[in-house]
Design a protein around this motif. Structure first.
Motif, PDB file in Angstrom:
ATOM      1  N   ALA A 123      -2.337   9.752  -0.758  1.00  0.00           N
ATOM      2  CA  ALA A 123      -1.542   9.094  -1.815  1.00  0.00           C
ATOM      3  C   ALA A 123      -2.431   8.862  -3.036  1.00  0.00           C
ATOM      4  O   ALA A 123      -2.013   9.093  -4.178  1.00  0.00           O
ATOM      5  N   ALA A 124      -3.671   8.429  -2.793  1.00  0.00           N
ATOM      6  CA  ALA A 124      -4.626   8.251  -3.905  1.00  0.00           C
ATOM      7  C   ALA A 124      -4.874   9.600  -4.581  1.00  0.00           C
ATOM      8  O   ALA A 124      -4.955   9.690  -5.813  1.00  0.00           O
ATOM      9  N   GLU A 125      -4.943  10.645  -3.769  1.00  0.00           N
ATOM     10  CA  GLU A 125      -5.197  11.990  -4.308  1.00  0.00           C
ATOM     11  C   GLU A 125      -4.075  12.412  -5.268  1.00  0.00           C
ATOM     12  O   GLU A 125      -4.330  13.039  -6.295  1.00  0.00           O
ATOM     13  N   TYR A 126      -2.831  12.047  -4.937  1.00  0.00           N
ATOM     14  CA  TYR A 126      -1.701  12.363  -5.832  1.00  0.00           C
ATOM     15  C   TYR A 126      -1.909  11.760  -7.212  1.00  0.00           C
ATOM     16  O   TYR A 126      -1.666  12.387  -8.234  1.00  0.00           O
ATOM     17  N   ILE A 127      -2.345  10.488  -7.228  1.00  0.00           N
ATOM     18  CA  ILE A 127      -2.552   9.800  -8.512  1.00  0.00           C
ATOM     19  C   ILE A 127      -3.714  10.465  -9.253  1.00  0.00           C
ATOM     20  O   ILE A 127      -3.637  10.733 -10.453  1.00  0.00           O
ATOM     21  N   MET A 128      -4.768  10.762  -8.521  1.00  0.00           N
ATOM     22  CA  MET A 128      -5.957  11.353  -9.146  1.00  0.00           C
ATOM     23  C   MET A 128      -5.673  12.761  -9.663  1.00  0.00           C
ATOM     24  O   MET A 128      -6.153  13.159 -10.724  1.00  0.00           O
ATOM     25  N   ALA A 129      -4.872  13.513  -8.902  1.00  0.00           N
ATOM     26  CA  ALA A 129      -4.558  14.890  -9.311  1.00  0.00           C
ATOM     27  C   ALA A 129      -3.758  14.900 -10.612  1.00  0.00           C
ATOM     28  O   ALA A 129      -3.799  15.869 -11.367  1.00  0.00           O
ATOM     29  N   ALA A 130      -3.049  13.794 -10.881  1.00  0.00           N
ATOM     30  CA  ALA A 130      -2.291  13.714 -12.143  1.00  0.00           C
ATOM     31  C   ALA A 130      -3.192  13.293 -13.305  1.00  0.00           C
ATOM     32  O   ALA A 130      -2.747  13.249 -14.444  1.00  0.00           O
ATOM     33  N   GLY A 131      -4.439  12.939 -13.013  1.00  0.00           N
ATOM     34  CA  GLY A 131      -5.394  12.661 -14.090  1.00  0.00           C
ATOM     35  C   GLY A 131      -5.940  11.245 -14.136  1.00  0.00           C
ATOM     36  O   GLY A 131      -6.818  10.955 -14.925  1.00  0.00           O
ATOM     37  N   ASN A 132      -5.404  10.350 -13.304  1.00  0.00           N
ATOM     38  CA  ASN A 132      -5.873   8.961 -13.328  1.00  0.00           C
ATOM     39  C   ASN A 132      -6.780   8.711 -12.120  1.00  0.00           C
ATOM     40  O   ASN A 132      -6.324   8.715 -10.978  1.00  0.00           O
ATOM     41  N   GLU A 133      -8.051   8.487 -12.384  1.00  0.00           N
ATOM     42  CA  GLU A 133      -9.007   8.357 -11.278  1.00  0.00           C
ATOM     43  C   GLU A 133      -9.414   6.912 -11.013  1.00  0.00           C
ATOM     44  O   GLU A 133     -10.274   6.653 -10.176  1.00  0.00           O
ATOM     45  N   ASP A 134      -8.795   5.962 -11.733  1.00  0.00           N
ATOM     46  CA  ASP A 134      -9.136   4.544 -11.534  1.00  0.00           C
ATOM     47  C   ASP A 134      -8.235   3.951 -10.470  1.00  0.00           C
ATOM     48  O   ASP A 134      -7.177   3.385 -10.791  1.00  0.00           O
ATOM     49  N   ILE A 135      -8.649   4.085  -9.225  1.00  0.00           N
ATOM     50  CA  ILE A 135      -7.801   3.595  -8.138  1.00  0.00           C
ATOM     51  C   ILE A 135      -8.563   2.581  -7.296  1.00  0.00           C
ATOM     52  O   ILE A 135      -9.755   2.755  -7.035  1.00  0.00           O
ATOM     53  N   ILE A 136      -7.845   1.534  -6.920  1.00  0.00           N
ATOM     54  CA  ILE A 136      -8.403   0.516  -6.038  1.00  0.00           C
ATOM     55  C   ILE A 136      -7.484   0.508  -4.817  1.00  0.00           C
ATOM     56  O   ILE A 136      -6.275   0.305  -4.944  1.00  0.00           O
ATOM     57  N   LEU A 137      -8.041   0.754  -3.643  1.00  0.00           N
ATOM     58  CA  LEU A 137      -7.234   0.766  -2.422  1.00  0.00           C
ATOM     59  C   LEU A 137      -7.051  -0.666  -1.932  1.00  0.00           C
ATOM     60  O   LEU A 137      -7.933  -1.500  -2.137  1.00  0.00           O
ATOM     61  N   CYS A 138      -5.916  -0.930  -1.296  1.00  0.00           N
ATOM     62  CA  CYS A 138      -5.682  -2.288  -0.774  1.00  0.00           C
ATOM     63  C   CYS A 138      -5.108  -2.236   0.636  1.00  0.00           C
ATOM     64  O   CYS A 138      -3.978  -1.778   0.840  1.00  0.00           O
ATOM     65  N   GLU A 139      -5.900  -2.726   1.590  1.00  0.00           N
ATOM     66  CA  GLU A 139      -5.441  -2.861   2.978  1.00  0.00           C
ATOM     67  C   GLU A 139      -4.629  -4.151   3.057  1.00  0.00           C
ATOM     68  O   GLU A 139      -5.126  -5.227   2.695  1.00  0.00           O
ATOM     69  N   ARG A 140      -3.370  -4.048   3.530  1.00  0.00           N
ATOM     70  CA  ARG A 140      -2.491  -5.228   3.542  1.00  0.00           C
ATOM     71  C   ARG A 140      -1.835  -5.432   4.904  1.00  0.00           C
ATOM     72  O   ARG A 140      -0.829  -6.109   5.025  1.00  0.00           O
ATOM     73  N   GLY A 141      -2.468  -4.832   5.929  1.00  0.00           N
ATOM     74  CA  GLY A 141      -1.913  -4.977   7.267  1.00  0.00           C
ATOM     75  C   GLY A 141      -0.941  -3.856   7.559  1.00  0.00           C
ATOM     76  O   GLY A 141      -0.230  -3.383   6.668  1.00  0.00           O
ATOM     77  N   ILE A 142      -0.950  -3.435   8.806  1.00  0.00           N
ATOM     78  CA  ILE A 142      -0.057  -2.347   9.223  1.00  0.00           C
ATOM     79  C   ILE A 142       0.856  -2.829  10.348  1.00  0.00           C
ATOM     80  O   ILE A 142       0.603  -3.848  10.977  1.00  0.00           O
ATOM     81  N   ARG A 143       1.896  -2.066  10.620  1.00  0.00           N
ATOM     82  CA  ARG A 143       2.832  -2.397  11.693  1.00  0.00           C
ATOM     83  C   ARG A 143       2.216  -2.061  13.048  1.00  0.00           C
ATOM     84  O   ARG A 143       1.752  -0.938  13.256  1.00  0.00           O
ATOM     85  N   THR A 144       2.216  -3.042  13.934  1.00  0.00           N
ATOM     86  CA  THR A 144       1.810  -2.769  15.315  1.00  0.00           C
ATOM     87  C   THR A 144       2.819  -3.456  16.221  1.00  0.00           C
ATOM     88  O   THR A 144       3.806  -4.017  15.737  1.00  0.00           O
ATOM     89  N   TYR A 145       2.564  -3.480  17.522  1.00  0.00           N
ATOM     90  CA  TYR A 145       3.484  -4.159  18.441  1.00  0.00           C
ATOM     91  C   TYR A 145       3.301  -5.674  18.406  1.00  0.00           C
ATOM     92  O   TYR A 145       4.066  -6.415  18.996  1.00  0.00           O
ATOM     93  N   GLU A 146       2.262  -6.166  17.728  1.00  0.00           N
ATOM     94  CA  GLU A 146       1.976  -7.602  17.690  1.00  0.00           C
ATOM     95  C   GLU A 146       2.949  -8.323  16.746  1.00  0.00           C
ATOM     96  O   GLU A 146       3.143  -7.878  15.620  1.00  0.00           O
TER      97      GLU A 146
END
Ligand code: PEP
Ligand code: MN
Length: 340
Positions: free
Chosen positions: A220-243
């Motif tokens: 997904a970050a690659e999609y943004i970068m491929a369009a020309g914008n390389e200023d990306i900050i990733l954010c981990e916000r929790g994922i779905r699990t059985y918990e």
């Protein structure tokens, strides 16, 4: 493909290789190191069947980029990227804290919250103007009026501002108000939206999808970068699990894994991961200890009456107390929390 130029390559030779690659339809990313220049060439490598780049003057070797995330990965760019959000840096020695309510509800409450989180040490202000709610009957946000309130809060506090965009039609308008654009978890694989924010010049806070693998997230970050914008900050916000005890499950492992695979900075959102304000402190400390570059935390002046995500929102006083508790954790891993 990475084209490694020899250390004696002339500017002319580097330019010739770059021009040849551009003519073949590649997007080029020259990186000038202390000793050598390397040129990243992103495109359809079948174009190389007709031309032998390796024999061009000044070329030392050709190295394939093995990972599918060519621009987001570490193969082409080894050094960590430090994002610059209008002067606030994410990815440097300091832990950057973004704070504010889930949604902008009124000018008065938003500016009051902004002043309090800034006083506690946050440097970027969050607030949703377009709210992607699970129910269509829940509060959907103040939209452009919310962005105007954000801009006034920036003026009143000097903080930088970040908000989520949910529709390609609003990207330009949102970009004209804010310092950083947020892509929410539910839109992490909305590829048209990713492309559209990739056409802007504003840094993008890219949240991890609810059930996305780390590779899908980096693509997904690659999609943004491929369009020309390389200023990306990733954010981990929790994922779905059985918990079910928490709203989502924070994936602390994502921090060191991202650090290994990518040069992009990564921050953690303990609020949406936990779903309860009580766990925000512990998750934040764990994130800092594991190497996160920052945090994004929901703070509300009156959580029981918040229009969205009240149960996970900290009161300003508690937020300030936690900010003090984060400091020794940051220092223990060689980071700092920035001045109050
Ligand atoms: C938010 O930050 O307000 C939000 C909706 O988060 P997420 O996209 O991670 O659910
Ligand atoms: Mn929220």
């Amino acid at each position: 493909m990475i084209i490694v130029m020899s250390k004696n390559a002339t500017k002319q030779e580097i330019d010739n290789v770059e021009r040849k690659l551009t003519d073949l339809g590649f997007k080029t990313h020259p990186i000038t190191g202390e000793v050598k220049t390397v040129i990243g060439a992103i495109g359809d490598k079948r174009a190389l069947n007709t031309v032998n780049i390796s024999t061009m003057p000044g070329v030392e070797s050709l190295v394939p980029i093995m990972k599918p995330f060519k621009l987001a990965g570490r193969e082409l760019r080894h050094e960590p990227t430090v994002a610059d959000i209008g002067g606030v840096r994410i990815g440097g020695p300091e832990i950057t804290v973004i704070a504010g309510p889930c949604a902008i509800e009124s000018e008065e409450s938003f500016i009051e919250t902004a002043k309090k989180v800034r006083e506690a040490g946050a440097s970027i202000l969050r607030g949703g103007a377009f709210k992607p709610r699970s129910s269509p009957y829940s509060f959907q946000g103040l939209e452009e009026e919310g962005l105007k309130i954000m801009a006034r809060a920036r003026e009143a506090t000097g903080m930088k501002i970040v908000t989520e965009v949910v529709d390609t039609r609003d990207v330009e308008m949102v970009a004209s108000y804010v310092d950083m654009i947020q892509i929410g978890a539910r839109n992490m694989q909305n590829f048209r939206l990713l492309h559209e924010v990739g056409l802007t010049s504003k840094p993008v806070l890219l949240k991890r999808g609810l059930a996305a693998t780390i590779e899908e997230w980096l693509m997904a970050a690659e999609y943004i970068m491929a369009a020309g914008n390389e200023d990306i900050i990733l954010c981990e916000r929790g994922i779905r699990t059985y918990e079910t005890s928490t709203r989502n499950t924070i994936d602390i492992s994502a921090i060191p894994v991202i650090k290994e695979l990518s040069h992009l900075p990564i921050i953690v959102d303990p609020s949406h991961a936990a779903g309860s304000w009580k766990y925000v402190g512990a998750l934040s400390k764990g994130a800092i200890a594991a190497g996160a570059d920052g945090l994004i935390i929901e703070v509300h002046i009156d959580p029981p009456n918040a229009l969205s995500d009240g149960p996970q929102s900290l009161r300003p006083g508690k937020f300030a107390q936690l900010m003090d508790e984060f400091r020794p954790v940051a220092e223990a891993v060689g980071r700092s929390m920035g001045a109050r």
